[in-house]
Design a protein around this motif. Structure first.
Motif, PDB file in Angstrom:
ATOM      1  N   TYR A 436       0.621  -1.056  -0.031  1.00 48.03           N
ATOM      2  CA  TYR A 436      -0.304  -0.056  -0.451  1.00 48.03           C
ATOM      3  C   TYR A 436       0.710   1.132  -0.086  1.00 48.03           C
ATOM      4  O   TYR A 436       0.673   2.266   0.468  1.00 48.03           O
ATOM      5  N   LEU A 469      -4.584  -7.218  -8.610  1.00 48.91           N
ATOM      6  CA  LEU A 469      -6.115  -7.840  -8.733  1.00 48.91           C
ATOM      7  C   LEU A 469      -6.882  -6.781  -8.564  1.00 48.91           C
ATOM      8  O   LEU A 469      -6.758  -5.110  -8.373  1.00 48.91           O
ATOM      9  N   GLU A 470      -8.201  -7.165  -9.120  1.00 52.10           N
ATOM     10  CA  GLU A 470      -9.327  -6.302  -9.172  1.00 52.10           C
ATOM     11  C   GLU A 470      -9.907  -5.597  -7.611  1.00 52.10           C
ATOM     12  O   GLU A 470     -10.340  -4.462  -7.667  1.00 52.10           O
ATOM     13  N   GLU A 471      -9.598  -6.330  -6.321  1.00 51.93           N
ATOM     14  CA  GLU A 471     -10.198  -5.594  -5.410  1.00 51.93           C
ATOM     15  C   GLU A 471      -8.481  -4.859  -4.499  1.00 51.93           C
ATOM     16  O   GLU A 471      -8.593  -4.167  -3.184  1.00 51.93           O
ATOM     17  N   HIS A 472      -7.353  -5.066  -5.441  1.00 52.37           N
ATOM     18  CA  HIS A 472      -6.663  -4.210  -4.467  1.00 52.37           C
ATOM     19  C   HIS A 472      -6.940  -2.803  -5.401  1.00 52.37           C
ATOM     20  O   HIS A 472      -6.863  -2.316  -5.925  1.00 52.37           O
ATOM     21  N   GLN A 473      -6.322  -1.639  -4.598  1.00 54.23           N
ATOM     22  CA  GLN A 473      -6.341  -0.063  -5.058  1.00 54.23           C
ATOM     23  C   GLN A 473      -6.072   0.378  -6.716  1.00 54.23           C
ATOM     24  O   GLN A 473      -5.133  -0.599  -6.953  1.00 54.23           O
TER      25      GLN A 473
END
Length: 670
Positions: A436, A469-473
């Motif tokens: 992050y 990934l799609e869930e990542h920022q």
């Protein structure tokens, strides 16, 4: 180009006296001598005289034809090839004497020393000496880095630092009983790949010999100043490599060092100490010696050496370079007026100026990879040295340092390098995302425009940075159309969280105008993340573009309108965000054509078609992108790849014809 087989003959290039006027430095004076290091412990006097004369001749030729690149505006690199002439001339004599002992290829991890390879091609008769005048000219077969199957006589591709030595390890392994050599540099040795190559070479006792030019010069400075503690010999010895060093300008000492390493079995390295461009007044020891020698400096050097004809050429015909045949681009201001890569740094400086110094030091860190003058970070270094880290040619470690700084909430790191080297940082970008981290990345030299350095330096796979990934920022990818939009973009995203990538070209770009003739992204424009810009409206369909492809598309659109094909134009500066309003607009039209300067196999084109289908739209769809290895030169690349205005117009017309044929076929079936 096929991956195997002979190199094709050189294509025709500049139609001038280039090919008929004799080369002003007589390469027939080069003396082909044989020097057996297993026989001669010291350099025999007669051979020394011949080799010394060869070194002078080679250096004179290198100064001349690289200065031709400087005079014509195609640029290039003089210093590295000039420096290593003694090593190359000694190796050539050894290769001649003992072909049974060597893989006779002058592998070079510093691809910018390509002048060496072209000189060797001329000496070996693969190209004429006269052709050397076309150094880096478009379609001349003499690009800015060596490329296999591009130039007759060139036997390998090189250009990304740190990539060659690991390959030469493999060459040596494939040729048991023979020595493989690799010309190195103190700059290239900074790359982590070379440390890995050293460990493998030592562990497996690979018979590879390195001859490293340690001139204490890289593009942006002197390693001993900005990277204290870095020592090529100590680094290699730390991996178990046997090394020796010598004065690279003392031919006897250089031969003794090279011989001692060559006759010994296993991996060995010679570190040749010298100043950059030794003996060239005003250039010796200076960073600008890395680049193509300035015409004035080259002229002064050649005048002292008595090369009157060479001086006349540099002061006259050498300056006659071909220009972009398209003189006017509709919908833009004049010619190329703004360098986005420079404006990036200038914009950051303005943002930082609004912060108290203590806050700047607490919140922002900017790290360079020896390219600050090329990527715009020089302005940050000058204005805010307190937050600037001048580092070496270590992109992966530098990015991770930025990511480490940016792990902490409220902090922003700035990282920059060429877009070609984004590919080297993909894994590190992934780890930065998983931590992050807040990193604003500037990848200059994106696409192919003005890239005389050619294929190895093309920034084509920029979408690789969006590998989460799609869930990542979200990791925003931004490729502004001109300097106005770049400034607005950087201001808008500077304090965003996560990894963001801003792309710019090597070339300057013209300012984009709206239909009223005003700067479209100037005063009154606000950059909005995720929003596309409708540059021109159309009724038949839309061209979607960005970066330097946009102004070419903007020229094509009104020309098509004049022929009755009413297409519009969308600027997609935020590359990896979907603007639903734009999708509805272009999806309900008859055709959509994506035009981009990136790799056709990995760029926007392969995505937008899917986005349209997912939303139930099915216009006639096509996309143009980079598909070929480079042709050398500067402006020539856009034409070579087929995203120039004329090619865009032809593609739109072809798509319209296909639509008409489909309608006629449908009517016939009914």
């Amino acid at each position: 180009r096929a991956s195997t087989g002979p190199t094709p003959p050189l294509p025709p290039c500049r139609k001038s006296e280039t090919m008929t006027e004799p080369f002003p430095i007589d390469l027939k004076k080069f003396q082909e001598v044989e020097l057996d290091p297993w026989k001669h412990e010291t350099l025999p006097a007669d051979l020394k005289a011949s080799i010394a004369a060869n070194v002078e001749l080679a250096r004179d030729a290198i100064v001349f034809f690289t200065a031709c690149g400087s005079a014509s505006g195609y640029g290039g690199h003089t210093g590295g090839a000039f420096d290593t002439a003694p090593e190359v001339c000694l190796l050539r004599a050894m290769f001649k004497a003992r072909p049974d002992k060597f893989v006779p290829i002058y592998f070079d991890e510093a691809g910018h020393r390509v002048a060496t390879q072209y000189l060797l091609s001329a000496l070996d008769g693969h190209i004429t000496p006269e052709h050397l005048r076309n150094y880096r000219v478009g379609h001349a077969g003499l690009p800015g880095h060596p490329e296999l199957h591009c130039t007759p006589g060139v036997q390998f591709s090189s250009g990304r630092l740190g990539q060659m030595w690991p390959m030469v390890n493999g060459v040596a392994m494939a040729n048991p009983g023979k020595i493989a050599i690799c010309l190195g540099s103190d700059g290239a040795q900074m790359e982590g790949n070379d440390s890995e190559a050293a460990r493998l070479a030592v562990a497996k006792n690979i018979n590879v010999k390195l001859f490293i030019d340690d001139n204490n010069v890289t593009i942006a400075g002197h390693p001993q100043d900005y990277l204290p503690g870095y020592d090529v010999q100590k680094t290699l010895e730390g991996h178990g490599m046997t090394c020796t060093n010598c004065n690279g300008e003392d031919l006897d000492a250089l031969y003794a060092a090279m011989r001692s390493m060559i006759v010994a079995d296993g991996p060995r390295a010679v570190i040749a100490k010298r100043k950059m461009c030794p003996g060239i007044e005003g250039v010796e020891g200076e960073c600008h010696g890395h680049d193509a020698i300035a015409v004035a400096k080259g002229v002064a050097y050649l005048e002292k050496r008595g090369y009157t004809k060479a001086v006349e050429w540099l002061n006259g015909p050498a300056k006659k370079a071909e220009k972009d045949p398209q003189k006017e681009y509709l919908g833009t201001v004049g010619s190329k007026v703004g360098a986005n890569r420079a404006v990036f740094g200038e914009t950051v400086v303005k943002i930082l100026a609004a912060m108290p110094e203590a806050e700047r030091k607490a919140k922002v860190m900017c790290i360079d990879s020896d390219l600050e003058g090329s990527t715009g970070l020089k302005a940050i270094h000058k204005a805010n040295p307190e937050i600037f880290v001048q580092s070496g040619i270590m992109e992966r470690a530098n990015f991770q340092a930025a990511a480490g700084w940016g792990m902490h909430e409220g902090r922003q790191a700035i990282f920059s390098t060429f877009a070609a080297f984004l590919e080297m940082c993909v894994s590190e970008i992934t780890m930065g995302r998983l931590n992050y981290s807040n990193v604003l990345c500037h990848f200059s030299h994106s696409g192919v425009d003005d890239m005389a350095d050619n294929t190895c330096h093309f920034g084509l796979n920029n979408f690789y940075a969006d590998n989460g990934l799609e869930e990542h920022q979200a990791s925003g990818l931004y490729f502004p159309a001109d300097f106005h939009q770049l400034e607005k973009c950087v201001n808008a995203i500077f304090w965003d969280q996560g990894i963001r990538c801003v792309f710019s070209t090597r070339s300057k770009l013209p300012a984009i105008l709206d239909e009223a003739g005003n700067a479209m992204f100037g005063d009154g424009y606000t950059f909005v993340r995720g929003k596309d810009d409708i540059v021109r409206k159309g009724t038949v369909g839309y061209v979607v573009s960005f970066g330097d492809a946009l102004y070419r598309a903007l020229d094509a659109v009104p020309r098509l309108k004049k022929e009755g094909i009413d297409v519009g134009l969308i600027n997609k500066a935020h590359l990896n965000a979907i603007d639903e309003e734009t999708m509805a607009l272009i999806g309900s039209s008859s055709l959509v054509l994506v035009v981009e300067p990136l790799n056709k196999k990995s760029g926007l084109g392969i995505r937008m078609g899917t986005w349209l289908l997912e939303r139930g739209y099915s216009p006639k769809y096509g996309y143009i992108g980079a598909t070929k290895e480079g042709c050398g030169g500067l402006w020539q690349h856009a034409y070579h790849q087929g995203y120039d205005s004329g090619s865009i117009q032809s593609k739109v017309k072809a798509m319209c014809n296909e639509l008409l044929l489909s309608k006629f076929a449908g009517a016939a079936l009914k």
